[in-house]
Design a protein around this motif. Structure first.
Motif, PDB file in Angstrom:
ATOM      1  N   GLU A 251       0.831  -1.206   0.000  1.00 47.07           N
ATOM      2  CA  GLU A 251       0.000   0.000   0.000  1.00 47.07           C
ATOM      3  C   GLU A 251       0.864   1.254   0.000  1.00 47.07           C
ATOM      4  N   TRP A 258      -5.010  -2.778  -2.969  1.00 45.91           N
ATOM      5  CA  TRP A 258      -6.274  -3.491  -2.748  1.00 45.91           C
ATOM      6  C   TRP A 258      -6.283  -4.346  -1.480  1.00 45.91           C
ATOM      7  N   PRO A 259      -5.248  -5.156  -1.204  1.00 47.25           N
ATOM      8  CA  PRO A 259      -5.313  -5.985   0.009  1.00 47.25           C
ATOM      9  C   PRO A 259      -5.458  -5.142   1.280  1.00 47.25           C
ATOM     10  N   TYR A 260      -4.664  -4.087   1.390  1.00 48.70           N
ATOM     11  CA  TYR A 260      -4.705  -3.231   2.586  1.00 48.70           C
ATOM     12  C   TYR A 260      -6.078  -2.580   2.729  1.00 48.70           C
ATOM     13  N   GLU A 261      -6.579  -2.004   1.650  1.00 50.07           N
ATOM     14  CA  GLU A 261      -7.872  -1.306   1.702  1.00 50.07           C
ATOM     15  C   GLU A 261      -9.008  -2.275   1.999  1.00 50.07           C
ATOM     16  N   THR A 262      -8.967  -3.467   1.406  1.00 49.74           N
ATOM     17  CA  THR A 262     -10.017  -4.468   1.636  1.00 49.74           C
ATOM     18  C   THR A 262     -10.029  -4.919   3.095  1.00 49.74           C
ATOM     19  N   ILE A 263      -8.858  -5.164   3.651  1.00 52.13           N
ATOM     20  CA  ILE A 263      -8.761  -5.586   5.053  1.00 52.13           C
ATOM     21  C   ILE A 263      -9.293  -4.498   5.978  1.00 52.13           C
ATOM     22  N   GLN A 264      -8.946  -3.251   5.688  1.00 50.50           N
ATOM     23  CA  GLN A 264      -9.422  -2.142   6.522  1.00 50.50           C
ATOM     24  C   GLN A 264     -10.942  -2.016   6.462  1.00 50.50           C
ATOM     25  N   HIS A 265     -11.514  -2.171   5.265  1.00 53.62           N
ATOM     26  CA  HIS A 265     -12.983  -2.104   5.119  1.00 53.62           C
ATOM     27  C   HIS A 265     -13.659  -3.242   5.881  1.00 53.62           C
ATOM     28  N   LEU A 266     -13.099  -4.449   5.790  1.00 50.16           N
ATOM     29  CA  LEU A 266     -13.653  -5.590   6.520  1.00 50.16           C
ATOM     30  C   LEU A 266     -13.581  -5.354   8.031  1.00 50.16           C
TER      31      LEU A 266
END
Length: 321
Positions: A251, A258-266
């Protein structure tokens, strides 16, 4: 008299600055040390295997040799290298962190793979064959110091990245405090762990009370379980920390956010779905779990590459198995 008062006032001012600097060092060292906690746990979990198979009287001397090697790694080699890199090539910090994160993921995944698919290793089995105790001790110590160098490099890099930008001397002192503190904690814990069964035997043999004898026997019987638990925690910590470093690095470097943002949203979604009292813990647990899972997947992908490509190349270059 006025000159003396002015001098005392200057001394007081210098003392205040010094005290503030000590507070800064302590605060930054605590922050940096907490960031490196996962690697520290793994270091403490890995080291006891190097005294396996030796007489009890050689355990502490071996740990002391490894401790001195670890301090040399951190203070003489890695600390100057880290400070020079931070001063002249700060852009290298994140890529090196990610490389270290990949190493942690590989190590953690390899342990998981070995549990799922047990297999022997002729080099490991040869190492466990005690023929010449003095030579074996020397070999084990060298191996432990090499392993410590890799983990120490990761610890120092993580610590450097966690320290807020400050004066060169302040950064140097903070890194030194972190390096010495972590070494004392790790190898002090290791010494206590490997001698705990001896302590238990002593307590069981010398205690005059039933409770004391039971405590001693409990220490002896419980240490294998403690070692297993510590090894498990170390493996999970490696996958969590390694995955977190790689995800965050992707990130920060804008390679793949994408992985960082997806994890944060989850994490935010799960945190909003639970009572406010446990929202923070839920957020952290979600992030740590996701980072660990991604770390495990990355590590599994790295196993064939490291064992079939990197391993043979290093073996040819160094002659080591």
């Amino acid at each position: 008299m006025s000159g003396l008062l002015a001098l005392l006032d200057d001394v007081a001012a210098i003392a205040k600055v010094a005290a503030a600097s000590v507070d800064d060092v302590a605060g930054m060292a605590a922050k940096a040390g907490s960031k490196a906690a996962g690697v520290v746990i793994d270091d403490a979990a890995v080291t006891p295997k190097y005294v396996h198979g030796f007489e009890a009287k050689r355990e502490l001397p071996i740990i002391w040799k490894i401790t001195k090697g670890s301090l040399f790694n951190k203070l003489v080699v890695l600390l100057p290298a880290a400070l020079l890199m931070n001063s002249f090539a700060p852009w290298l910090v994140t890529p090196l962190l990610m490389l270290g994160g990949c190493y942690l993921c590989f190590e953690g995944a390899e342990k998981v793979f070995h549990v799922l698919f047990p297999h022997g290793d002729k080099h490991v089995e040869a190492d466990l064959d005690v023929k010449d105790p003095a030579h074996l001790e020397e070999t084990r110590v060298r191996g432990a110091i090499k392993t410590d160098f890799i983990l120490s490099a990761e610890i120092m890099t993580i610590s450097l990245a966690a320290i807020p930008e400050a004066a060169f001397l302040l950064e140097a002192i903070t890194l030194a405090v972190v390096g010495v503190g972590i070494t004392v904690v790790v190898y002090g814990s290791v010494a206590l762990i490997v001698k705990m069964d001896d302590i238990g035997l002593y307590v069981a043999a010398t205690s005059r009370t039933t409770m004391g004898q039971s405590l001693g026997r409990g220490l002896v019987k419980g240490m294998p379980k403690v070692m297993t638990l510590l090894s498990t925690i170390g493996t999970l910590a490696m996958l969590w920390v390694g995955g977190s470093i790689v995800v965050h690095g992707l990130e920060v470097t804008h390679l793949w956010a994408w992985p960082y943002e997806t994890i944060q949203h989850l994490a935010e979604a799960f945190a909003h779905a639970v009572p406010e009292q446990v929202a923070g813990a839920t957020n952290w647990l979600t992030v740590a779990t996701a980072d660990g899972v991604l770390g495990l997947l990355l590590g599994m992908l790295l196993i064939p590459f490291v064992t079939r490509v990197v391993g043979p190349v290093l073996e040819r270059l160094t002659g080591a198995k």
